[in-house]
Design an enzyme around this catalytic site. Structure first.
Site, short mmCIF file in Angstrom:
data_model
loop_
_atom_site.label_atom_id
_atom_site.label_comp_id
_atom_site.label_asym_id
_atom_site.label_seq_id
_atom_site.Cartn_x
_atom_site.Cartn_y
_atom_site.Cartn_z
N CYS A 79 19.43 -24.26 10.52
CA CYS A 79 19.86 -23.01 9.89
C CYS A 79 20.01 -23.17 8.37
N CYS A 84 17.78 -19.98 8.84
CA CYS A 84 18.45 -18.74 8.42
C CYS A 84 18.68 -18.62 6.91
N LYS A 87 15.53 -18.70 4.59
CA LYS A 87 14.75 -17.52 5.02
C LYS A 87 15.38 -16.23 4.51
N TYR A 221 9.93 -14.07 15.89
CA TYR A 221 10.86 -14.07 14.76
C TYR A 221 10.29 -14.80 13.53
N GLU A 225 9.04 -12.85 10.20
CA GLU A 225 9.95 -12.94 9.04
C GLU A 225 9.24 -13.61 7.86
N HIS A 490 29.77 8.53 5.62
CA HIS A 490 28.71 9.29 4.98
C HIS A 490 28.63 8.94 3.50
N GLU A 495 25.70 5.70 10.12
CA GLU A 495 26.27 6.91 10.71
C GLU A 495 25.27 7.60 11.64
P1 FAD Z 1 20.08 -27.67 14.63
O1 FAD Z 1 20.69 -26.79 13.60
O2 FAD Z 1 18.61 -27.74 14.67
O3 FAD Z 1 20.69 -29.13 14.36
C1 FAD Z 1 20.27 -30.27 15.05
C2 FAD Z 1 20.45 -31.48 14.16
O4 FAD Z 1 20.32 -32.66 14.94
C3 FAD Z 1 19.38 -31.57 13.08
O5 FAD Z 1 19.95 -31.90 11.84
C4 FAD Z 1 18.49 -32.71 13.58
O6 FAD Z 1 17.80 -33.35 12.54
C5 FAD Z 1 19.51 -33.60 14.25
N1 FAD Z 1 18.95 -34.53 15.23
C6 FAD Z 1 17.94 -34.30 16.12
N2 FAD Z 1 17.74 -35.39 16.87
C7 FAD Z 1 18.64 -36.31 16.44
C8 FAD Z 1 18.92 -37.65 16.85
N3 FAD Z 1 18.25 -38.25 17.83
N4 FAD Z 1 19.91 -38.31 16.20
C9 FAD Z 1 20.61 -37.73 15.20
N5 FAD Z 1 20.37 -36.48 14.78
C10 FAD Z 1 19.41 -35.78 15.41
N6 FAD Z 1 19.36 -18.11 13.72
C11 FAD Z 1 20.15 -17.09 13.39
O7 FAD Z 1 21.18 -16.88 14.02
N7 FAD Z 1 19.83 -16.25 12.34
C12 FAD Z 1 18.72 -16.43 11.60
O8 FAD Z 1 18.47 -15.67 10.67
C13 FAD Z 1 17.87 -17.51 11.94
N8 FAD Z 1 16.76 -17.72 11.21
C14 FAD Z 1 15.96 -18.78 11.54
C15 FAD Z 1 14.81 -18.99 10.78
C16 FAD Z 1 13.96 -20.03 11.09
C17 FAD Z 1 12.73 -20.24 10.26
C18 FAD Z 1 14.28 -20.90 12.17
C19 FAD Z 1 13.38 -22.05 12.49
C20 FAD Z 1 15.42 -20.71 12.92
C21 FAD Z 1 16.27 -19.65 12.61
N9 FAD Z 1 17.43 -19.39 13.35
C22 FAD Z 1 18.22 -18.34 13.03
C23 FAD Z 1 17.81 -20.26 14.47
C24 FAD Z 1 18.91 -21.27 14.06
O9 FAD Z 1 18.50 -21.96 12.90
C25 FAD Z 1 19.13 -22.26 15.21
O10 FAD Z 1 19.40 -21.53 16.39
C26 FAD Z 1 20.32 -23.18 14.92
O11 FAD Z 1 20.13 -23.91 13.74
C27 FAD Z 1 20.52 -24.14 16.10
O12 FAD Z 1 21.58 -25.01 15.85
P2 FAD Z 1 21.72 -26.38 16.65
O13 FAD Z 1 23.04 -26.94 16.28
O14 FAD Z 1 21.42 -26.17 18.06
O15 FAD Z 1 20.55 -27.31 16.09
P1 NDP Z 2 9.05 -18.02 19.80
O1 NDP Z 2 8.99 -19.01 20.88
O2 NDP Z 2 10.04 -16.93 19.86
O3 NDP Z 2 7.60 -17.35 19.60
C1 NDP Z 2 6.44 -18.09 19.51
C2 NDP Z 2 5.30 -17.21 19.05
O4 NDP Z 2 4.12 -17.99 18.89
C3 NDP Z 2 4.95 -16.11 20.03
O5 NDP Z 2 4.52 -14.97 19.32
C4 NDP Z 2 3.78 -16.73 20.82
O6 NDP Z 2 2.91 -15.78 21.38
C5 NDP Z 2 3.08 -17.49 19.72
N1 NDP Z 2 2.30 -18.62 20.20
C6 NDP Z 2 2.72 -19.63 20.98
N2 NDP Z 2 1.73 -20.52 21.17
C7 NDP Z 2 0.65 -20.05 20.50
C8 NDP Z 2 -0.67 -20.51 20.32
N3 NDP Z 2 -1.08 -21.65 20.87
N4 NDP Z 2 -1.52 -19.78 19.57
C9 NDP Z 2 -1.10 -18.62 19.01
N5 NDP Z 2 0.13 -18.13 19.14
C10 NDP Z 2 1.01 -18.84 19.88
O7 NDP Z 2 9.25 -18.90 18.50
P2 NDP Z 2 9.78 -18.71 17.03
O8 NDP Z 2 9.45 -20.02 16.42
O9 NDP Z 2 9.31 -17.49 16.34
O10 NDP Z 2 11.36 -18.60 17.18
C11 NDP Z 2 12.13 -19.59 17.85
C12 NDP Z 2 13.56 -19.12 17.97
O11 NDP Z 2 14.23 -19.29 16.71
C13 NDP Z 2 13.69 -17.64 18.31
O12 NDP Z 2 13.67 -17.44 19.70
C14 NDP Z 2 15.01 -17.29 17.69
O13 NDP Z 2 16.04 -17.41 18.65
C15 NDP Z 2 15.21 -18.29 16.58
N6 NDP Z 2 15.06 -17.58 15.31
C16 NDP Z 2 15.98 -16.62 14.98
C17 NDP Z 2 15.83 -15.85 13.86
C18 NDP Z 2 16.82 -14.79 13.55
O14 NDP Z 2 17.89 -14.77 14.12
N7 NDP Z 2 16.53 -13.88 12.64
C19 NDP Z 2 14.70 -16.06 12.95
C20 NDP Z 2 13.79 -17.08 13.37
C21 NDP Z 2 13.99 -17.80 14.52
P3 NDP Z 2 3.07 -15.23 22.89
O15 NDP Z 2 4.11 -14.17 22.85
O16 NDP Z 2 1.71 -14.74 23.20
O17 NDP Z 2 3.48 -16.42 23.74
#
Ligand code: FAD
Ligand code: NDP
Length: 515
Positions: A79, A84, A87, A221, A225, A490, A495
């Site tokens: 995140c 998050c 992004k 997502y 995004e 408003h 609203e």
């Molecule tokens: P993480 O935050 O991934 O933390 C896991 C940590 O463990 C990492 O630092 C990793 O390096 C470490 N780790 C892994 N393996 C090991 C190991 N063996 N030993 C030691 N350390 C290790 N969520 C939202 O709610 N709002 C958003 O707007 C949003 N935007 C997102 C945008 C993107 C591009 C992405 C990819 C995700 C987004 N998410 C969003 C999802 C959110 O980031 C994740 O759901 C959240 O960070 C998950 O938290 P976590 O604690 O499970 O894991």
């Molecule tokens: P998702 O698993 O939600 O989606 C993967 C996407 O990639 C789908 O559109 C899927 O298509 C497509 N895809 C998968 N494999 C292939 C392939 N081989 N070729 C072409 N297209 C493919 O993953 P995201 O990485 O977008 O998000 C992961 C999670 O991270 C989300 O579920 C969300 O919870 C979290 N997140 C939250 C955000 C927020 O809160 N604003 C922002 C970003 C991430 P198909 O539907 O056809 O399988």
């Protein structure tokens, strides 16, 4: 019930030996933790800090394996570093571009050209992220959580081996262990050149130079995004979508999201899937894809290919079998019960790494805090994963909570579901002459009075802010009648939710007219 820390039955203490310089080196000290958290992301940090605050001896280990492109970052997890936070800041940068275009309508006399400087934006965003990395380290120190920058794997049910970047080993043992290792982006390994030439969300926010003309593969997502802010920053951006946008979300809303993006410059290659990527002599990337509908191959050239095809849990290198922790054979995520306990009762898993959990920061944080409170016998509350609100930060934001229309109909039957909806025009769009064709709200309710609200879907400016407030009402079991008795503020977009009078069933025009 999860066993409590230092439960009366647990008389023995789990000792840890720190073996610096290799597992067979001389013992340099001893650690002994009540709780060991593996993963310093949203869930892990929240759990560790809460348990320490409640008086437990806590250690947290975090280690970031650089992306295949070599991008690395600090403490805080997905995140903070590659999710998050960067992004939302880049989304904000793109929204500012749209406001600059609005500004002359409001009397601002701007210079003709307002170019965007990626390098400047990226540096500012990255500096903010680095300040958060630092903030997390300070918070851990303040709460006396011992932090190790080591990559962990299980040795047995109570012991974890950590290895530093330089190969030094540490053994840590604890009475309870929480796995919070999150996930990493997948690469479509069947696509030739995918790893060599493509980047993922682990890289995009750390690029020093603009990615230029970009192909984003995926349609959920992350894909939408990223494509949204890249387009908003003025970059030529194409989304390659093999099936539907935003799988799992309300499909009427999802279509409006992509319709808005297409109307604002994002190109869409629908029903297409990538086959190979190669580098041309001029440095550009040539992508070949299959058009699944037409059944033919096409090619295009791009500066950057961004894979956004989903995420894989970080379980592969944890040696979970040494501790007897079970994973789902399909997803490879850790299997958990309602207490977040794994197949081994004193080992827990939270956040993205746990099977069946939403991949969202606030759910990981809340699950981590509640788990710590249960382990410390402060509370028996379980995390409730129902009615979790979320927002997709596309240029026109989509916020939702509860069931989609499809899910409500599937669960309750068409005849028992009433959908109230409206197309509205945000006031700020009027003077700026912005098109509001996709500004749409729908509330999915049970048909029988008092018409329990099953889901709310909001497409418009500040959707996250709007949805957060209504999520409380829906969590508390609000009915349609109660929402209609809520006095609006408003003039706002929010609203409009409290003014949803037209049902889909009535067939009446849902366009809001007047004030
Ligand atoms: P993480 O935050 O991934 O933390 C896991 C940590 O463990 C990492 O630092 C990793 O390096 C470490 N780790 C892994 N393996 C090991 C190991 N063996 N030993 C030691 N350390 C290790 N969520 C939202 O709610 N709002 C958003 O707007 C949003 N935007 C997102 C945008 C993107 C591009 C992405 C990819 C995700 C987004 N998410 C969003 C999802 C959110 O980031 C994740 O759901 C959240 O960070 C998950 O938290 P976590 O604690 O499970 O894991
Ligand atoms: P998702 O698993 O939600 O989606 C993967 C996407 O990639 C789908 O559109 C899927 O298509 C497509 N895809 C998968 N494999 C292939 C392939 N081989 N070729 C072409 N297209 C493919 O993953 P995201 O990485 O977008 O998000 C992961 C999670 O991270 C989300 O579920 C969300 O919870 C979290 N997140 C939250 C955000 C927020 O809160 N604003 C922002 C970003 C991430 P198909 O539907 O056809 O399988």
């Amino acid at each position: 019930m999860a066993a409590a820390l230092r439960s009366p039955g647990a008389r023995f203490r789990w000792r840890a030996r720190a073996l610096w310089g290799g597992a067979r080196g001389a013992a340099a000290g001893q650690q002994d933790y009540d709780l060991l958290v593996i993963g310093g992301g949203s869930g892990g940090l929240a759990c560790a800090k809460e348990a320490a605050q409640l008086g437990k001896k806590v250690a947290i280990v975090d280690y970031v394996e650089p992306s295949p492109q070599g991008t690395r970052w600090g403490l805080g997890g997905t995140c903070v570093n590659v999710g998050c936070i960067p992004k939302k800041l880049m989304h904000q940068a793109a929204l500012l571009g749209a406001m600059i275009r609005d500004a002359p309508h409001y009397g601002w006399e701007l210079a003709q050209q307002t170019p965007h400087n990626w390098r400047k934006m990226a540096e500012a965003v990255q500096n903010h992220v680095k300040s958060l990395n630092w903030g997390h380290r300070v918070q851990l120190q303040d709460r006396k959580v011992k932090y190790f920058n080591i990559k962990a794997s299980f040795v047995n049910k109570h012991t974890v081996r950590g290895v530093t970047k330089d190969g030094k080993e540490t053994l840590l043992s604890a009475e309870h262990i929480v796995i919070a290792t999150g996930g990493r982006p997948r690469y479509p390994m069947h696509v030739e050149g995918a790893l060599e030439y493509g980047i993922t969300s682990d890289d995009i926010f750390w690029l020093k130079e603009s990615p230029g003309k970009t192909l984003v593969v995926g349609a959920s997502y992350v894909a939408l995004e990223c494509a949204g802010f890249l387009t908003g920053l003025g970059l030529d951006t194409t989304v390659m979508m093999r099936s539907i946008p935003l799988r799992g979300f309300d499909q009427q809303m999802s279509s409006l999201v992509t319709e808005h993006m297409a109307a604002h410059g994002t190109r869409f290659l629908r029903g297409c899937t990538p086959l190979r990527v190669g580098r041309l002599p001029d440095g550009q990337l040539q992508v070949t894809w299959e058009d699944l509908t037409a059944g033919k191959e096409n090619t295009g050239t791009f500066d950057t290919v961004l894979w956004a095809v989903g995420r894989a849990p970080e379980t592969g290198s944890l040696a979970l079998d040494k501790a007897g922790v079970s994973t789902d054979p399909h997803s490879q995520k850790v299997l958990v019960n309602a207490q977040e306990a794994t197949s081994i009762p004193h080992i827990f898993a939270i956040g993205d790494v746990a099977e069946g959990r939403p991949e969202l920061t606030p759910t990981a944080v809340m699950a981590g805090k509640l788990l710590a409170q249960r382990l410390c016998r402060q509370s028996s509350d379980l995390m409730d994963y129902d009615n979790v609100p979320t927002t997709v930060f596309t240029p026109l934001e989509y916020g939702c909570v509860g069931l989609s229309e499809e899910a409500a109909v599937a669960r309750h039957g068409q005849e028992h579901v009433e959908v109230y909806h409206a197309y509205y025009k945000p006031l700020e769009f009027t003077v700026a002459e912005r098109d509001a064709s996709q500004c749409y709200i729908k509330m999915v309710c049970l048909r029988e009075p008092p018409q329990l609200v099953l889901g709310l879907h909001f497409l418009g400016p500040n959707a996250g802010e709007v949805t957060q407030g209504f999520a409380l009402g829906i969590k508390c079991g609000a009915s349609y009648q109660q929402v209609m008795r809520t006095v609006g503020i408003h003039p706002t977009c929010a609203e409009e939710v409290a003014k949803l009078r037209i049902s889909k069933r009535s067939g009446l025009d849902p366009t809001v007219t007047g004030c």
